[in-house]
Enzyme design. Structure first.
Site, PDB file in Angstrom:
ATOM      1  N   ARG A  84      -0.577  -8.665  13.591  1.00 44.58           N
ATOM      2  CA  ARG A  84      -1.042  -7.628  12.646  1.00 44.58           C
ATOM      3  C   ARG A  84      -1.956  -8.258  11.594  1.00 44.58           C
ATOM      4  O   ARG A  84      -2.971  -7.664  11.204  1.00 44.58           O
ATOM      5  CB  ARG A  84       0.162  -6.939  11.985  1.00 44.58           C
ATOM      6  N   ARG A 113      11.822  -6.819   4.523  1.00 48.45           N
ATOM      7  CA  ARG A 113      11.960  -5.411   4.920  1.00 48.45           C
ATOM      8  C   ARG A 113      12.622  -5.300   6.298  1.00 48.45           C
ATOM      9  O   ARG A 113      13.388  -4.366   6.550  1.00 48.45           O
ATOM     10  CB  ARG A 113      10.591  -4.740   4.935  1.00 48.45           C
ATOM     11  N   ARG A 173      -9.445   1.560   9.101  1.00 45.96           N
ATOM     12  CA  ARG A 173      -9.062   0.191   9.450  1.00 45.96           C
ATOM     13  C   ARG A 173     -10.137  -0.522  10.243  1.00 45.96           C
ATOM     14  O   ARG A 173      -9.952  -1.683  10.592  1.00 45.96           O
ATOM     15  CB  ARG A 173      -7.812   0.249  10.310  1.00 45.96           C
ATOM     16  N   LYS A 226       0.828  -1.212   0.000  1.00 46.67           N
ATOM     17  CA  LYS A 226       0.000   0.000   0.000  1.00 46.67           C
ATOM     18  C   LYS A 226       0.860   1.259   0.000  1.00 46.67           C
ATOM     19  O   LYS A 226       0.649   2.172  -0.787  1.00 46.67           O
ATOM     20  CB  LYS A 226      -0.920   0.042   1.242  1.00 46.67           C
ATOM     21  N   ARG A 229      11.831  -1.135  11.287  1.00 46.49           N
ATOM     22  CA  ARG A 229      10.503  -0.912  11.842  1.00 46.49           C
ATOM     23  C   ARG A 229      10.290  -1.878  12.990  1.00 46.49           C
ATOM     24  O   ARG A 229      10.348  -3.094  12.812  1.00 46.49           O
ATOM     25  CB  ARG A 229       9.435  -1.114  10.767  1.00 46.49           C
TER      26      ARG A 229
END
Ligand code: AP5
Ligand code: MG
Length: 194
Positions: free
Chosen positions: A145, A127, A88, A13, A133
Site C-alpha cells: 500500500r 489498528r 489516488r 485522513k 481490516r
C-alpha cells in the site's frame, strides 16, 4: 467547501475527515469505506474489490470515477464535501476536475497529511490489533500500500501544488494538534469552526 485529504495509508485522513464532517457538516466521502461496505453487502463491486484491497493495489480508475461522480452529485454534497481516499491517481484527479466543473463546483483545498512511513506503519499495526481490516494485518500488504501510494498517489501533491490548492500539515503530531493545523488551514481559506 470542497476538500481533498491526501496522504499515505494510516496518515489519519479518515480520523480527521470524520471530525471535519462532525464540525462543519460536509459529508465525508471515503472511497475505502464505500468499498468495504460493498464487500460486506456482497455486491458485484464488493466481489471485485475484495481481492484488490487485500493485495494493497488500487481498483480500476473507471470504477472509482463512476462511484465518485454518482456520490458528489447527491443533494447532501451541495454545500460541500470531504474526499478521503480520492483521487489516488492522476487520471482520477483530472476526471475530478472535469466532473466538478460540469457540476458547477470547485475543489477549494487539497490538504496533504505529511508523515513518515515508519510512523504510519506503527499506526496501522496498532489498528490491526484493535480493528479487523483485512489489509492491515499482513506487513507485506501494508508495504505494498505504501509503494502504491509513493508511485501512483504522491504525484498528486505536486499536481495540487501547481493548481495553487495545496496546504501541507504535519500529520505526525498528536490528533488534537493535527486538528488545530487543519482548522487553521480552513480558517485561512475562509471557514471558521462553528
Ligand atoms: P482506504 O480505506 O482509503 O485506506 P488507506 O488510504 O490505506 O488509508 P487508511 O484508511 O488506512 O488510513 P487513514 O489515513 O484514513 O488513517 P486513519 O485515520 O484510519 O483504502 C483502502 C483500499 O481501498 C486501497 O488500498 C484501495 O485498494 C482501495 N481504494 C480506496 N480508494 C481508492 C481509489 N480512489 N482508487 C482506487 N482504489 C481505492 O488512522 C490510522 C490509525 O492511526 C487509526 O487507528 C487512528 O486511530 C490512528 N491515528 C490517526 N491519527 C493519529 C495521530 N495523529 N496520532 C496517532 N494515531 C493516529
Ligand atoms: Mg481511512
Amino acid at each position: 467547501m470542497n476538500i481533498i485529504v491526501l496522504g499515505p495509508p494510516g496518515a489519519g485522513k479518515g480520523t480527521q475527515a470524520q471530525r471535519l464532517q462532525d464540525t462543519y457538516g460536509w459529508p465525508k466521502l471515503s472511497t475505502g469505506d464505500m468499498l468495504r461496505q460493498a464487500i460486506e453487502d456482497q455486491t458485484p463491486l464488493g466481489q471485485q474489490a475484495k481481492e484488490i484491497i487485500d493485495s494493497g493495489e488500487l481498483l480500476p480508475d473507471d470504477v472509482m470515477i463512476a462511484m465518485i461522480r454518482e456520490r458528489i452529485s447527491q443533494e447532501d454534497c451541495r454545500e460541500g464535501f470531504i474526499l478521503d481516499g480520492y483521487p489516488r491517481t492522476l487520471v482520477q484527479a483530472d476526471s475530478l476536475a472535469d466532473m466538478t466543473k460540469e457540476l458547477g463546483k470547485d475543489i477549494d483545498l487539497a490538504i496533504e497529511f505529511k508523515v513518515a512511513e515508519e510512523i504510519v506503519i506503527e499506526r496501522i499495526s496498532a489498528r490491526a490489533r484493535i480493528e479487523n481490516r483485512s489489509d492491515d494485518d499482513d506487513i507485506e500488504v501494508v508495504q505494498n500500500r505504501m509503494k502504491v501510494y509513493r508511485e501512483q498517489t504522491a504525484p498528486l501533491i505536486d499536481y495540487y501544488q501547481r493548481a495553487g490548492l495545496l496546504v501541507t500539515i504535519d500529520a505526525a503530531a498528536e490528533m488534537d494538534a493535527v486538528w488545530q493545523a487543519l482548522t487553521a488551514a480552513l480558517a485561512q481559506a475562509g471557514n471558521a469552526a462553528s
